[in-house]
Design an enzyme around this catalytic site. Structure first.
Site, PDB file in Angstrom:
ATOM      1  CE  LYS A   1      -4.345  -2.091   1.466  1.00 58.97           C
ATOM      2  NZ  LYS A   1      -5.243  -1.788   2.980  1.00 58.97           N
TER       3      LYS A   1
ATOM      4  NE  ARG B   1      -7.458  -9.139   1.145  1.00 58.46           N
ATOM      5  CZ  ARG B   1      -7.345  -7.848  -0.373  1.00 58.46           C
ATOM      6  NH1 ARG B   1      -5.910  -7.188  -0.039  1.00 58.46           N
ATOM      7  NH2 ARG B   1      -7.708  -8.476  -1.186  1.00 58.46           N
TER       8      ARG B   1
END
Length: 264
Positions: A208, A244
């Site tokens: 991210k 995740r």
């Protein structure tokens, strides 16, 4: 043991691997590779939720995701469907999914809680304040950890009221969703506010954008995977039940090294 959820994006436009596995056969093989590398859950998604993404609609989402869910479930893998649409979740459950990963926590589709409750599957509730197209306009907090925990708690109450077994609930603080820059680091530092709710917590930091504040805007994908592995270890230390990730191997190895360190 911490759970490693491997990301299977059957999409052409996901932010870091869009188009690599956008046809079902490629996504199926990718999922099998992630399982072979140590993923304990495979999270299949047919629509990108990256900032600014455009919804593709139910028919296209199902076309992309359902064959992947069905084949990976038939392999014996524990499969999650990454969707905020109740109709997609229902179809995926029928195809073998045993977890519904809803980034909106049931806010985007009023029928989602009933679908999950009726099926008796596990429900991963993401922290969400609005659609991807304008989520950053909603990123205002006085105390991000406390506010995220409170809002997740409200979604838990709604889920339980709809008939979802509390033991089936998993919480996701929504790193990158309605959180900008340093707010993402802060919610990770304050993960204890979320774990204090008493539910399993899954953390998703993989590749991210906020990681670039630590390793640089021009960091390669491999470097982002290393940064993700470090945050996975830190999340485990903070009490996370699962992480995740796109690259299972780097996170698996980092967690194994940590376990060996602790056991020495």
């Amino acid at each position: 043991m911490i759970q490693i959820m491997g990301i299977v994006n059957a999409t052409p436009d996901s932010f870091s691997d869009g188009g690599e596995h956008d046809e079902p056969d490629a996504a199926i093989e990718h999922g099998r590779t992630l399982a072979a590398h140590g993923a304990t859950i495979l999270d299949v998604g047919g629509e990108s939720t990256r900032p600014g993404s455009v919804p593709v609609g139910f028919d296209e989402e199902v076309r992309r995701a359902l064959p992947v869910v069905e084949r990976l479930a038939a392999d014996g893998s524990l499969v999650s469907i990454d969707t905020y649409r109740a109709a997609t979740a229902e179809r995926a459950i029928a195809a073998g999914a045993r977890i519904v990963n809803d980034v909106s926590g049931g806010l985007a589709d009023a029928d989602m809680l009933d679908v999950v409750a009726d099926a008796g599957v596990e429900f991963l509730i993401g922290h969400w304040r609005g659609p991807s197209a304008d989520m950053y306009a909603l990123a205002e907090y006085e105390h991000v950890g406390r506010e995220v925990a409170r809002e997740l708690g409200q979604r838990v109450d709604a889920a339980v009221a709809a008939g979802i077994d509390p033991s089936k609930i998993i919480l996701d603080p929504g790193v990158g969703f309605a959180k900008a820059g340093a707010q993402n680091w802060r919610v990770l530092r304050e993960l204890g506010d979320v774990t204090a709710l008493g539910f399993r917590v899954l953390v998703g930091t993989s590749r991210k954008r906020f990681l670039s504040s630590a390793i640089g805007e021009d960091a390669s994908r491999d470097r982002r995977d290393i940064a993700t592995a470090v945050t996975s270890v830190l999340a485990q230390r903070a009490g996370a039940w699962g992480v995740r990730v796109h690259d299972v191997t780097s996170t698996r190895d980092a967690l194994a090294v940590t376990d060996s360190w602790d056991a020495a």
